[in-house]
Motif scaffolding. Sequence first.
Motif, PDB file in Angstrom:
ATOM      1  N   THR A 193       6.272 -22.816 -44.909  1.00 16.11           N
ATOM      2  CA  THR A 193       6.206 -21.647 -43.989  1.00 16.11           C
ATOM      3  C   THR A 193       6.420 -21.659 -42.516  1.00 16.11           C
ATOM      4  O   THR A 193       7.228 -20.992 -41.729  1.00 16.11           O
ATOM      5  N   LYS A 194       5.677 -22.916 -41.996  1.00 18.39           N
ATOM      6  CA  LYS A 194       5.813 -23.270 -40.677  1.00 18.39           C
ATOM      7  C   LYS A 194       7.329 -23.703 -40.077  1.00 18.39           C
ATOM      8  O   LYS A 194       7.716 -23.155 -39.361  1.00 18.39           O
ATOM      9  N   ARG A 195       7.901 -24.356 -41.074  1.00 17.66           N
ATOM     10  CA  ARG A 195       9.280 -25.097 -40.769  1.00 17.66           C
ATOM     11  C   ARG A 195      10.135 -23.550 -40.736  1.00 17.66           C
ATOM     12  O   ARG A 195      10.926 -23.668 -40.008  1.00 17.66           O
ATOM     13  N   LEU A 196      10.152 -22.745 -41.664  1.00 13.47           N
ATOM     14  CA  LEU A 196      10.976 -21.688 -41.639  1.00 13.47           C
ATOM     15  C   LEU A 196      10.549 -20.813 -40.411  1.00 13.47           C
ATOM     16  O   LEU A 196      11.535 -20.379 -39.885  1.00 13.47           O
ATOM     17  N   ARG A 197       9.403 -20.629 -40.042  1.00 17.60           N
ATOM     18  CA  ARG A 197       9.247 -20.003 -38.825  1.00 17.60           C
ATOM     19  C   ARG A 197       9.812 -20.409 -37.445  1.00 17.60           C
ATOM     20  O   ARG A 197      10.105 -20.114 -36.504  1.00 17.60           O
ATOM     21  N   GLN A 198       9.917 -21.804 -37.485  1.00 16.85           N
ATOM     22  CA  GLN A 198      10.586 -22.600 -36.337  1.00 16.85           C
ATOM     23  C   GLN A 198      12.074 -22.645 -36.498  1.00 16.85           C
ATOM     24  O   GLN A 198      12.627 -22.394 -35.458  1.00 16.85           O
ATOM     25  N   GLN A 199      12.711 -22.397 -37.575  1.00 23.00           N
ATOM     26  CA  GLN A 199      14.008 -22.379 -37.899  1.00 23.00           C
ATOM     27  C   GLN A 199      14.805 -21.075 -37.742  1.00 23.00           C
ATOM     28  O   GLN A 199      16.068 -21.003 -37.250  1.00 23.00           O
ATOM     29  N   LEU A 200      13.996 -20.118 -38.166  1.00 20.66           N
ATOM     30  CA  LEU A 200      14.483 -18.677 -38.191  1.00 20.66           C
ATOM     31  C   LEU A 200      15.061 -18.356 -36.523  1.00 20.66           C
ATOM     32  O   LEU A 200      16.213 -17.814 -36.680  1.00 20.66           O
ATOM     33  N   PRO A 201      14.212 -18.499 -35.661  1.00 22.82           N
ATOM     34  CA  PRO A 201      14.754 -18.051 -34.474  1.00 22.82           C
ATOM     35  C   PRO A 201      15.859 -18.661 -33.868  1.00 22.82           C
ATOM     36  O   PRO A 201      16.729 -18.300 -33.201  1.00 22.82           O
ATOM     37  N   ASP A 202      16.032 -19.948 -34.190  1.00 25.10           N
ATOM     38  CA  ASP A 202      17.058 -21.002 -33.838  1.00 25.10           C
ATOM     39  C   ASP A 202      18.493 -20.293 -34.581  1.00 25.10           C
ATOM     40  O   ASP A 202      19.541 -20.456 -33.994  1.00 25.10           O
ATOM     41  N   ALA A 203      18.245 -19.906 -35.843  1.00 22.23           N
ATOM     42  CA  ALA A 203      19.506 -19.425 -36.713  1.00 22.23           C
ATOM     43  C   ALA A 203      20.014 -18.208 -36.219  1.00 22.23           C
ATOM     44  O   ALA A 203      21.258 -17.796 -36.080  1.00 22.23           O
ATOM     45  N   PHE A 204      19.084 -17.195 -35.765  1.00 20.20           N
ATOM     46  CA  PHE A 204      19.261 -15.893 -35.254  1.00 20.20           C
ATOM     47  C   PHE A 204      18.877 -15.611 -34.108  1.00 20.20           C
ATOM     48  O   PHE A 204      18.007 -15.066 -33.695  1.00 20.20           O
ATOM     49  N   MET A 253      -0.815 -25.932 -51.786  1.00 16.23           N
ATOM     50  CA  MET A 253      -1.158 -25.294 -50.691  1.00 16.23           C
ATOM     51  C   MET A 253      -0.809 -25.870 -49.475  1.00 16.23           C
ATOM     52  O   MET A 253      -0.218 -25.064 -48.562  1.00 16.23           O
ATOM     53  N   THR A 254      -0.894 -27.269 -49.081  1.00 18.98           N
ATOM     54  CA  THR A 254      -0.392 -27.610 -48.109  1.00 18.98           C
ATOM     55  C   THR A 254       1.253 -27.604 -47.926  1.00 18.98           C
ATOM     56  O   THR A 254       1.899 -27.513 -47.063  1.00 18.98           O
ATOM     57  N   VAL A 255       1.972 -27.702 -49.055  1.00 18.44           N
ATOM     58  CA  VAL A 255       3.154 -27.720 -49.160  1.00 18.44           C
ATOM     59  C   VAL A 255       3.928 -26.331 -48.756  1.00 18.44           C
ATOM     60  O   VAL A 255       4.859 -26.145 -47.977  1.00 18.44           O
ATOM     61  N   GLU A 256       3.181 -25.449 -49.283  1.00 18.87           N
ATOM     62  CA  GLU A 256       3.352 -23.933 -48.743  1.00 18.87           C
ATOM     63  C   GLU A 256       3.288 -23.698 -47.274  1.00 18.87           C
ATOM     64  O   GLU A 256       4.238 -22.996 -46.579  1.00 18.87           O
ATOM     65  N   VAL A 257       2.351 -24.208 -46.716  1.00 19.61           N
ATOM     66  CA  VAL A 257       1.959 -24.053 -45.273  1.00 19.61           C
ATOM     67  C   VAL A 257       3.138 -24.683 -44.509  1.00 19.61           C
ATOM     68  O   VAL A 257       3.543 -24.117 -43.492  1.00 19.61           O
ATOM     69  N   SER A 258       3.375 -25.958 -44.886  1.00 16.65           N
ATOM     70  CA  SER A 258       4.314 -26.557 -44.100  1.00 16.65           C
ATOM     71  C   SER A 258       5.887 -25.990 -44.206  1.00 16.65           C
ATOM     72  O   SER A 258       6.399 -25.957 -43.167  1.00 16.65           O
TER      73      SER A 258
END
Length: 115
Positions: free
Chosen positions: A8-19, A1-6
């Motif tokens: 997801t958090k990392r993806l939310r941080q990276q997507l705005p920078d990529a697009f 569960m902790t791996v999925e949360v981290s």
Amino acid sequence: MTVEVSRTKRLRQQLPDAFRLPTDRDPAPEPRHLAAVCGWAALLGLGGMAVALRAFVGLVSASRGWYAPTVIVIGLVGLACTIAAFASVHQRRLPFALLGAASVSLLLGWIVTGL
């Protein structure tokens, strides 16, 4: 569960920078990089027109319930990937990965419209 949360958090941080839209502080994309993205997108556009013509003929000639939604979804996925490639043109590899996904979508459209 902790791996999925981290993850997801990392993806939310990276997507705005990529697009994101470039600012004045961003360097212009390399001309060869931009030309490669534009050329690949142009080829996808030409191929998409051929698939759209085949889809139109398929829609007029046969009445299959699954045909129209399938062709529309495949086309929208390819179009979204191509648009996202231009939105991420300042990235190094992401535009080419997205154009590759759009190419797969075009190939699927060609196969489906040939049925």
